[in-house]
Design an enzyme around this catalytic site. Structure first.
Site, PDB file in Angstrom:
ATOM      1  N   ASP A  13      46.403  42.819  35.876  1.00  0.00           N
ATOM      2  CA  ASP A  13      46.150  43.331  37.234  1.00  0.00           C
ATOM      3  C   ASP A  13      45.111  42.506  37.993  1.00  0.00           C
ATOM      4  O   ASP A  13      44.393  43.027  38.844  1.00  0.00           O
ATOM      5  CB  ASP A  13      45.693  44.806  37.196  1.00  0.00           C
ATOM      6  N   GLY A  15      45.735  40.092  40.090  1.00  0.00           N
ATOM      7  CA  GLY A  15      46.223  39.637  41.402  1.00  0.00           C
ATOM      8  C   GLY A  15      47.113  38.404  41.275  1.00  0.00           C
ATOM      9  O   GLY A  15      47.168  37.597  42.201  1.00  0.00           O
ATOM     10  N   LYS A  16      47.822  38.301  40.167  1.00  0.00           N
ATOM     11  CA  LYS A  16      48.689  37.129  39.949  1.00  0.00           C
ATOM     12  C   LYS A  16      49.808  37.078  40.980  1.00  0.00           C
ATOM     13  O   LYS A  16      50.147  36.015  41.479  1.00  0.00           O
ATOM     14  CB  LYS A  16      49.297  37.183  38.538  1.00  0.00           C
ATOM     15  N   LYS A  18      49.991  38.079  44.057  1.00  0.00           N
ATOM     16  CA  LYS A  18      49.583  37.592  45.381  1.00  0.00           C
ATOM     17  C   LYS A  18      49.429  36.073  45.353  1.00  0.00           C
ATOM     18  O   LYS A  18      49.873  35.376  46.268  1.00  0.00           O
ATOM     19  CB  LYS A  18      48.246  38.257  45.757  1.00  0.00           C
ATOM     20  N   ALA A  39      54.854  44.891  33.662  1.00  0.00           N
ATOM     21  CA  ALA A  39      54.072  44.205  34.706  1.00  0.00           C
ATOM     22  C   ALA A  39      54.272  44.898  36.046  1.00  0.00           C
ATOM     23  O   ALA A  39      55.264  45.587  36.259  1.00  0.00           O
ATOM     24  CB  ALA A  39      54.523  42.762  34.814  1.00  0.00           C
ATOM     25  N   GLY A  40      53.331  44.701  36.923  1.00  0.00           N
ATOM     26  CA  GLY A  40      53.478  45.203  38.283  1.00  0.00           C
ATOM     27  C   GLY A  40      52.807  44.220  39.221  1.00  0.00           C
ATOM     28  O   GLY A  40      51.644  43.899  39.048  1.00  0.00           O
ATOM     29  N   HIS A  41      53.579  43.688  40.153  1.00  0.00           N
ATOM     30  CA  HIS A  41      53.012  42.723  41.096  1.00  0.00           C
ATOM     31  C   HIS A  41      53.105  43.313  42.491  1.00  0.00           C
ATOM     32  O   HIS A  41      54.152  43.828  42.867  1.00  0.00           O
ATOM     33  CB  HIS A  41      53.800  41.411  41.086  1.00  0.00           C
ATOM     34  N   THR A 125      52.755  51.347  28.718  1.00  0.00           N
ATOM     35  CA  THR A 125      53.369  51.722  29.996  1.00  0.00           C
ATOM     36  C   THR A 125      54.609  52.578  29.780  1.00  0.00           C
ATOM     37  O   THR A 125      55.195  53.066  30.746  1.00  0.00           O
ATOM     38  CB  THR A 125      53.753  50.458  30.793  1.00  0.00           C
ATOM     39  N   GLN A 215      50.577  40.472  32.606  1.00  0.00           N
ATOM     40  CA  GLN A 215      49.427  41.008  31.851  1.00  0.00           C
ATOM     41  C   GLN A 215      48.281  39.972  31.863  1.00  0.00           C
ATOM     42  O   GLN A 215      48.208  39.189  32.785  1.00  0.00           O
ATOM     43  CB  GLN A 215      49.813  41.403  30.428  1.00  0.00           C
ATOM     44  N   GLY A 293      50.894  54.108  37.871  1.00  0.00           N
ATOM     45  CA  GLY A 293      50.054  54.883  38.790  1.00  0.00           C
ATOM     46  C   GLY A 293      48.774  55.394  38.141  1.00  0.00           C
ATOM     47  O   GLY A 293      47.997  56.104  38.768  1.00  0.00           O
TER      48      GLY A 293
HETATM   49  P1  IMP Z   1      52.925  47.868  26.916  1.00  0.00           P
HETATM   50  O1  IMP Z   1      52.915  46.464  27.398  1.00  0.00           O
HETATM   51  O2  IMP Z   1      53.688  48.800  27.818  1.00  0.00           O
HETATM   52  O3  IMP Z   1      53.362  47.974  25.487  1.00  0.00           O
HETATM   53  O4  IMP Z   1      51.416  48.427  26.945  1.00  0.00           O
HETATM   54  C1  IMP Z   1      50.408  47.939  26.069  1.00  0.00           C
HETATM   55  C2  IMP Z   1      49.060  47.879  26.775  1.00  0.00           C
HETATM   56  O5  IMP Z   1      49.101  46.880  27.778  1.00  0.00           O
HETATM   57  C3  IMP Z   1      48.672  49.168  27.480  1.00  0.00           C
HETATM   58  O6  IMP Z   1      47.253  49.296  27.405  1.00  0.00           O
HETATM   59  C4  IMP Z   1      49.069  48.924  28.928  1.00  0.00           C
HETATM   60  O7  IMP Z   1      48.317  49.696  29.834  1.00  0.00           O
HETATM   61  C5  IMP Z   1      48.740  47.444  29.035  1.00  0.00           C
HETATM   62  N1  IMP Z   1      49.557  46.756  30.066  1.00  0.00           N
HETATM   63  C6  IMP Z   1      50.837  46.345  29.958  1.00  0.00           C
HETATM   64  N2  IMP Z   1      51.232  45.724  31.071  1.00  0.00           N
HETATM   65  C7  IMP Z   1      50.176  45.713  31.890  1.00  0.00           C
HETATM   66  C8  IMP Z   1      49.945  45.164  33.195  1.00  0.00           C
HETATM   67  O8  IMP Z   1      50.818  44.551  33.818  1.00  0.00           O
HETATM   68  N3  IMP Z   1      48.695  45.351  33.706  1.00  0.00           N
HETATM   69  C9  IMP Z   1      47.720  45.993  33.031  1.00  0.00           C
HETATM   70  N4  IMP Z   1      47.887  46.510  31.816  1.00  0.00           N
HETATM   71  C10 IMP Z   1      49.096  46.366  31.249  1.00  0.00           C
END
Ligand code: IMP
Length: 428
Positions: A13, A15-16, A18, A39-41, A125, A215, A293
């Protein structure tokens, strides 16, 4: 032309999205090489806020081709939804034109998400990422390449045994699986190919490629805060590999870091704040997970984390993001080491239990005033238009950047001061 890698240097998170959206203007390809829709961008274009989980952030540049690379785990239903949303919101139809899914990428099937839904320890997630990578490593995963070779009877038997063993009530049937696989073929057969060859050919033709990490370094399965990590290699070593090109193509590695730090999910974060400063970071920085969220935990910038990320990734430059969020705090702190069991340490301990006992050692710096989003955007526009770089920022903000740069030992090439694509100041 060589490839540029964009990587998170904290717990994700940073800011990749952007930054990738910005640099994709000068690239012909943006490829993801690991992870999936965990991931969430977020990309902000004026009034439009675009959120992606699977689509590479180059989607907003219509001349840019997009790759979901070999090292990814892809949920086809999520991808379909994202593509449909993109088209419904006035975007071009990338399928059959500019989006390519690696035949080597693994497919997240419904049973992976059922299994992930049982997690109570890591705080995943819940998107099926870990179970899909587990199948990959166990060599029982389903890849896009083998969609029409799958034995659905064997798959259903194995998946139901895994669900039962895990204590999950849900079950799958061979018939349902067969329908799923036909649907995936129908929706994506015109996108599935050997994407490594596409990227290699593009490099031979002198085109620029951006490899977009998901990540961050501290969530890396090997180099992160195990077991509170994701299930893929999020670091530079996997950027070429997960995209199917060799590492010699990479000339620029941009490490993205927030001016503070955040984490979602479980696991220790030594600089985590439980006070008004942490609340300020969370509310001003809108620190809620793009995917789930969930509120993100917030804390001061952690140099121990950054040092670790730098050792693993060898960033050639740093993009500092969300500096504006610190505006309004009287005193800024930077964690330069930890105290662990009475000793001062400067490197990340290997175990989660040791990290949980680490107490941050801080240096302090004066803060700077809070401005509105529009005011920060104005500051960025002026800095770039006048070609004065960071000199247009308040003096304490400049000092903060300079201090971080000195401590990290890598040039900070840009500073983000707001969510908008243009709220980024380039170094001069
Ligand atoms: P998973 O990738 O869903 O297996 O989650 C494993 C850990 O990575 C958890 O603590 C998630 O909150 C964290 N995580 C996975 N993807 C992201 C991301 O894009 N941003 C921040 N944390 C992430």
């Amino acid at each position: 032309m060589p490839a540029t890698v964009v990587l998170g240097s904290q717990w994700g998170d940073e800011g990749k999205g952007k930054l990738v959206d910005r640099i994709a203007e000068k690239a012909s390809w943006v490829a993801r090489f690991q992870g999936g829709n965990n991931a969430g961008h977020t990309v902000v274009l004026g009034e439009r806020v675009l959120k992606f989980h699977l689509l590479p952030s180059g989607i907003t540049r219509e001349d840019c081709a997009l790759v979901l690379g070999d090292g990814m785990v892809v949920d086809p239903w999520v991808l379909d939804r994202e593509l449909n949303d993109w088209v419904e919101n006035g975007g071009d139809e990338p399928r059959g034109k500019r989006i390519f899914i690696s035949s080597r990428a693994h497919i997240i099937l419904p049973y992976h998400t059922y299994l992930d839904g049982l997690d109570k320890k890591i705080g995943t997630t819940g998107r099926g990422i870990g179970p899909a990578y587990a199948d990959k490593i166990n060599r029982i995963g389903l890849r896009f390449a083998e969609l029409d070779e799958a034995d659905v009877e064997i798959m259903a038997t194995r998946q139901n045994a895994a669900l039962a063993a895990a204590g999950c009530d849900q079950r799958v049937s061979a018939e349902e699986l067969s329908e799923n696989l036909s649907w995936i073929q129908e929706r994506f057969s015109n996108c599935i190919c050997d994407t490594g060859i596409l990227l290699d050919n593009a490099l031979k033709l002198g085109e620029r490629i951006v490899l977009e990490g998901a990540q961050g370094c501290l969530l890396d399965i090997d180099q992160g805060t195990y077991p509170y990590v994701t299930s893929s290699v999020t670091s530079r070593g996997n950027a070429g590999h997960g995209a199917g090109i060799h590492p010699g193509h990479i000339d620029t590695v941009i490490g993205i870091t927030k001016a503070y730090i955040t984490r979602v999910g479980n696991g220790a974060m030594p600089t985590e704040l439980y006070d008004a400063d942490g609340e300020h970071m969370g509310s001003v920085g809108h620190e809620f997970g793009t995917t789930t969220g969930r509120p993100r935990r917030c804390g001061w910038f952690d140099l121990v984390v950054m040092r670790h990320a730098q050792r693993v990734n060898g960033f050639t430059e740093i993009a500092l993001t969300k500096l504006d969020v610190l505006g309004g705090l009287d005193l800024l702190k930077i964690c330069v080491g930890y105290e662990l069991d009475g000793k001062e340490i400067h490197e990340m301990p290997a175990t989660a239990s040791a990290l949980a006992r680490c107490k941050p050692i801080y240096i302090e710096m004066p803060g700077f005033a809070q401005l509105s989003t529009a005011e920060w955007l104005g500051v960025a526009s002026k800095c770039n238009a006048d070609n004065i770089g960071f000199k247009g920022l308040p003096t304490p903000a400049q000092q903060y950047i300079k201090t971080l740069e000195g401590l990290i030992g890598v040039t900070i090439s840009s500073v983000g001061v707001g969510p908008d694509r243009d709220a980024t100041i380039d170094r001069v």
